[in-house]
Design a protein around this motif. Structure first.
Motif, PDB file in Angstrom:
ATOM      1  N   LYS A 237      -5.586   4.474  -7.369  1.00 46.66           N
ATOM      2  CA  LYS A 237      -4.666   5.407  -6.712  1.00 46.66           C
ATOM      3  C   LYS A 237      -4.714   6.815  -7.309  1.00 46.66           C
ATOM      4  CE  LYS A 237      -0.681   3.958  -9.488  1.00 46.66           C
ATOM      5  NZ  LYS A 237       0.690   3.372  -9.453  1.00 46.66           N
ATOM      6  N   ASN A 238      -5.035   6.936  -8.598  1.00 41.15           N
ATOM      7  CA  ASN A 238      -5.118   8.265  -9.224  1.00 41.15           C
ATOM      8  C   ASN A 238      -6.537   8.626  -9.644  1.00 41.15           C
ATOM      9  OD1 ASN A 238      -2.297   8.860  -9.109  1.00 41.15           O
ATOM     10  ND2 ASN A 238      -1.963   7.465 -10.827  1.00 41.15           N
TER      11      ASN A 238
ATOM     12  N   LYS B 109      -6.499   7.103   1.306  1.00 43.38           N
ATOM     13  CA  LYS B 109      -6.283   8.162   0.321  1.00 43.38           C
ATOM     14  C   LYS B 109      -7.371   9.207   0.539  1.00 43.38           C
ATOM     15  CE  LYS B 109      -7.005   9.277  -4.508  1.00 43.38           C
ATOM     16  NZ  LYS B 109      -7.598   8.803  -5.754  1.00 43.38           N
TER      17      LYS B 109
ATOM     18  N   THR C  45      -0.398   4.731   5.112  1.00 46.45           N
ATOM     19  CA  THR C  45      -0.623   3.378   5.625  1.00 46.45           C
ATOM     20  C   THR C  45      -0.190   3.244   7.069  1.00 46.45           C
ATOM     21  OG1 THR C  45      -0.198   2.554   3.387  1.00 46.45           O
ATOM     22  CG2 THR C  45      -0.215   0.936   5.148  1.00 46.45           C
TER      23      THR C  45
ATOM     24  N   PHE D  93       0.831  -1.210   0.000  1.00 50.10           N
ATOM     25  CA  PHE D  93       0.000   0.000   0.000  1.00 50.10           C
ATOM     26  C   PHE D  93       0.866   1.261   0.000  1.00 50.10           C
ATOM     27  CE2 PHE D  93      -3.361  -2.776   2.102  1.00 50.10           C
ATOM     28  CZ  PHE D  93      -4.207  -2.765   1.009  1.00 50.10           C
TER      29      PHE D  93
ATOM     30  N   ALA E 226      -6.638  -1.047  -4.975  1.00 49.57           N
ATOM     31  CA  ALA E 226      -5.930   0.147  -4.509  1.00 49.57           C
ATOM     32  C   ALA E 226      -5.011   0.680  -5.604  1.00 49.57           C
ATOM     33  CB  ALA E 226      -5.126  -0.183  -3.250  1.00 49.57           C
ATOM     34  N   ARG E 227      -4.401  -0.225  -6.352  1.00 50.04           N
ATOM     35  CA  ARG E 227      -3.530   0.209  -7.459  1.00 50.04           C
ATOM     36  C   ARG E 227      -4.344   0.911  -8.541  1.00 50.04           C
ATOM     37  NH1 ARG E 227      -1.969  -0.950 -12.351  1.00 50.04           N
ATOM     38  NH2 ARG E 227      -3.516  -2.616 -12.531  1.00 50.04           N
TER      39      ARG E 227
ATOM     40  N   LEU F  74       2.146   2.262  -3.334  1.00 51.94           N
ATOM     41  CA  LEU F  74       1.115   2.842  -4.194  1.00 51.94           C
ATOM     42  C   LEU F  74       0.782   4.281  -3.795  1.00 51.94           C
ATOM     43  CD1 LEU F  74      -1.272  -0.247  -4.389  1.00 51.94           C
ATOM     44  CD2 LEU F  74       0.248   0.585  -6.190  1.00 51.94           C
ATOM     45  N   GLY F  75       1.433   4.769  -2.751  1.00 50.49           N
ATOM     46  CA  GLY F  75       1.248   6.163  -2.349  1.00 50.49           C
ATOM     47  C   GLY F  75       0.196   6.394  -1.287  1.00 50.49           C
ATOM     48  N   TYR F  76      -0.293   5.329  -0.651  1.00 53.06           N
ATOM     49  CA  TYR F  76      -1.323   5.484   0.376  1.00 53.06           C
ATOM     50  C   TYR F  76      -0.689   5.775   1.738  1.00 53.06           C
ATOM     51  CZ  TYR F  76      -4.868   3.773  -2.865  1.00 53.06           C
ATOM     52  OH  TYR F  76      -5.708   3.634  -3.938  1.00 53.06           O
TER      53      TYR F  76
END
Length: 541
Positions: A374-375, A330, A177, A170, A370-371, A173-175
């Motif tokens: 993510k954006n 996010k 966490t 996670f 989640a991937r 992926l930029g979350y």
């Protein structure tokens, strides 16, 4: 381009493409000898990329038929991966198309203008595929959870390793966490480890068994047939007796082994079963006793036929145990107190089980979701949560929901729980939307609509009344919730459920892709339709 609604799954894809700042329409293919490319031909697709290569070859922007053939062959191969929904592989091979293209451009075998457009086409396709649910990636996550880590029983080192792995995924992926730790009940460990090959045997508890110390008892395995008095010799002393069920009682077998000086007893079944035997002694033994399956008992016998087999038997209760939830968040920018959407699973397993389908498949699916999200442009707060200790009574999810502040409960919209999405068992071809009360809710509505929009067979969709998973605490808190699983037409599960046969070999990537396409479509559409800032999508595009 203005995108105001998600009429099809690809609309989500197109939004993501705009987010990376590219549309092939930004690049013009200028060859004065030919007509301009039609707008529809600039839509990023393998077919249009092949047509563009044909046109560039005809116009002389590709130096030779051999170069054009090599580029087209590469694109055709990429298209095969796209058609099989192997998007990770498609991306990898399209990235190598970049390398090939750069090489040809440097050798002046492809013109600069053509190379620029082809590169941007390739980037657009990569961006498009990168937000599509990919069961290939799910299987990669699942391999790590069920093969590399293996059983993930609540409170064990395996569960903690899995939590750290998920946290790292996670975070990558930029979350935002975090790990949420909580106490669980004492845990009784029952392990029989064959020291010869370091393999652990699945066991069933024997009522009336003695316990061991933390390190257990260690000795050679002694084959004692049916555990009759005549099956024991002086050689049984100090060894772990392996006996088969049948003819005499469990207690008689144990008493005979005890009288012979054995330090433990393993009773294996005399009929085939996926679940280990659980002997009832109707008495209290002075030595540790466990049961196992016919298959596993015979596998130990096979090893004995080749020589001595040593094993370690442990029956020990561990105190002061903890488990943990993995939480990835996010938050939308410039939104105060956003509404919350929960996408969840549980990552623990039952003892001895690699937990590939239950619930490695669900947990790997939420990592993939989640991937893909993510954006995604949304004014909702997304919370991906992998719960611990589900198998011992929904402990992790209850702890999480019970400790949510009231303001979080008030702004919670919906919970999508993923559970057992990949059973290879042939009858388990139905996607069940499980609600606690068995009634249709918003999650059902969007899943039902996703079937229609994706042209799926509606006979493969069922609404089922079932709790028994981590959507229950959300429902009890007044939050709309549903649990998704692949099962039979009457809500049944695969025979490998809760056994040591719940391995990655019994998980179907095709089933995961089927479920993932539908669930991701439902979630994408839910987020789009509930976006209270309508301008977000317009501005993003």
């Amino acid at each position: 381009m203005k995108i105001r609604r998600f009429g099809a799954f690809m609309s989500a894809v197109l939004i993501s493409s705009t987010l990376v700042g590219f549309s092939p329409k930004n690049i013009e293919y200028n060859n004065p000898g030919t007509a301009a490319i039609a707008e529809e031909q600039l839509e990023a697709s393998i077919v249009n990329l092949q047509a563009l290569l044909d046109r560039m070859e005809k116009d002389g922007d590709i130096a030779s038929p051999a170069v054009a053939r090599t580029l087209k062959t590469h694109v055709t191969a990429v298209g095969h991966y796209e058609n099989s929904k192997s998007y990770k592989k498609a991306i990898k091979h399209m990235e190598s198309f970049h390398v090939l293209l750069n090489s040809y451009e440097s050798k002046r075998m492809v013109s600069e203008n053509a190379a620029n457009l082809l590169r941007d086409y390739a980037d657009a396709l990569i961006s498009k595929w990168d937000v599509i649910f990919d069961s290939g990636r799910v299987m990669d996550y699942l391999h790590q959870l069920s093969v590399e880590i293996g059983p993930r029983v609540a409170g064990t080192e395996g569960e903690k390793k899995a939590a750290e792995y998920l946290k790292s995924q996670f975070q990558s992926l930029g979350y935002d966490t975090s790990i949420q730790e909580f106490a669980i009940n004492n845990r009784t460990e029952r392990t029989l480890r064959i020291l010869t090959n370091n393999k652990e045997i699945a066991l069933g508890a024997a009522t009336g068994s003695a316990v061991t110390g933390e390190k257990g008892v260690t000795g050679a395995i002694y084959h004692a047939g049916l555990g009759q008095p005549g099956d024991f010799s002086d050689d049984a002393k100090g060894k772990i007796a392996l006996v088969q069920r049948g003819e005499n009682s469990f207690w008689e077998k144990v008493q005979n082994a005890t009288d012979a000086g054995a330090i433990g007893v393993v009773i294996y079944d005399n009929v085939d079963s996926l679940s280990p035997l659980r002997p009832t002694l109707n008495n209290n033994s002075s030595i540790p006793v466990v049961g196992t399956t016919k298959e596993l008992g015979e596998s130990i016998l096979a090893q004995l036929s080749k020589g001595e087999v040593k094993a370690n038997l442990v029956i020990h209760t561990h105190t002061n145990q903890t488990s943990q939830n993995v939480i990835a968040v996010k938050k939308p920018k410039n939104v105060v107190n956003p509404e919350i959407v929960y996408i969840t699973s549980h990552y623990d397993s039952v003892p001895y089980s690699p937990g590939a389908n239950d619930d490695g498949s669900g947990t790997s699916t939420i990592v993939e979701l989640a991937r893909t999200l993510k954006n995604f442009p949304t004014d909702k707060e997304l919370r991906f949560i992998a719960f611990g200790a589900e198998e011992i009574g929904l402990v992790g999810s209850n702890y999480y929901v019970n400790n949510l502040p009231k303001e979080d409960i008030d702004r919670s919209l919906i919970n999508f729980q993923m559970e057992m999405l990949g059973a290879k068992y042939e009858p388990a071809s139905y996607l069940a939307v499980n609600t606690v009360d068995g009634k249709a809710n918003t999650a059902w509505d969007y899943t039902n609509a996703a079937f229609d929009k994706l042209g799926k067979d509606k006979e493969k969709l069922i609404l089922f009344r079932r709790g028994s998973s981590d959507h229950v605490p959300f429902h009890n808190a007044g939050i709309t919730a549903a649990c998704f699983n692949m099962g039979t037409s009457d809500g049944g599960l695969e025979p490998e459920y809760h056994t040591y046969h719940d391995t990655i070999e019994n998980v179907s990537p095709e089933r995961i892709q089927f479920a993932g396409d539908i669930i991701s479509k439902a979630i994408f559409d839910f987020l789009a339709d509930h976006n209270s800032q309508g301008k977000v999508l317009d501005e993003a595009s």
